[in-house]
Design an enzyme around this catalytic site. Sequence first.
Site, PDB file in Angstrom:
ATOM      1  N   THR A   1       0.708  -1.215   0.185  1.00  0.00           N
ATOM      2  CA  THR A   1      -0.033  -0.067  -0.191  1.00  0.00           C
ATOM      3  C   THR A   1       0.893   1.181   0.158  1.00  0.00           C
ATOM      4  O   THR A   1       2.222   1.236  -0.036  1.00  0.00           O
ATOM      5  CB  THR A   1      -0.921  -0.112   1.313  1.00  0.00           C
TER       6      THR A   1
ATOM      7  N   CYS B   1      -2.958  -3.414  -2.171  1.00  0.00           N
ATOM      8  CA  CYS B   1      -3.141  -4.429  -1.253  1.00  0.00           C
ATOM      9  C   CYS B   1      -3.244  -5.610  -1.965  1.00  0.00           C
ATOM     10  O   CYS B   1      -3.888  -6.587  -1.625  1.00  0.00           O
ATOM     11  CB  CYS B   1      -4.336  -4.300  -0.509  1.00  0.00           C
TER      12      CYS B   1
END
Length: 232
Positions: free
Chosen positions: A88, A181
């Site tokens: 992320t 993610c």
Amino acid sequence: MSTSRPLVTVVRAGHHSYTAGLKLQKHLAKSKQNIDDFAEFRNYLVLQEHDPVYTIGIRTKGYTEADEERLRKLGADFHRTDRGGLITFHGPGQLVAYPILHLHQFKLTMRNYVGTLERMVIETCKNLGIPNANTTKDTGIWVGDYKICAIGVHGSRYVTTHGIGLNCCTDLKWFEHIVPCGIEGKGVTSLSKELDRHVGTEEASRTLLKSFSQVFDCRLEEQADSRVCDTI
């Protein structure tokens, strides 16, 4: 210790590097307190913003040293961490919150803790005017097919570290260089984009603190001085 609701000290750490945030987190989680005597453990909620950085959790899923070099060339730092979750981005305009809690005080298991953290973020979004923020089979909090908040936590001896990254007025172009993610075919959004107005981290933090105290059923106190942040 009183049998009243757990007390959590709010630390406003400001804007700093991810390395500084990790150092502060480690200091608070392992500071001079007897972790085995959970009733004496001092809980913290660290609020901060980071310089641009890509982070990877314990599941790297195909990100190599070449990928790391590519991302660094964009002007961001890169870190491999011990949190859950995949890659992320953290950066200016994103509210990063690290709850450093002893779960025994809150009568929570690690799984219950993650669920409570999710409910806290959903309540925060709702109170800011986004009623459809929710969980899905994928990690994080979503508005439709767009992730608004990343969640990645770590637990050791019932003490939590890491936490959430809530996109407030984040430059979402940073996410275009990764599969956020590790989830293909979905996007990223922010409070500002969903509400069609500027929502800064200060406004979001005020709402988050109210939601945190309610959902975690705890008392909050502001850090009275800068001695904790001086550790970084």
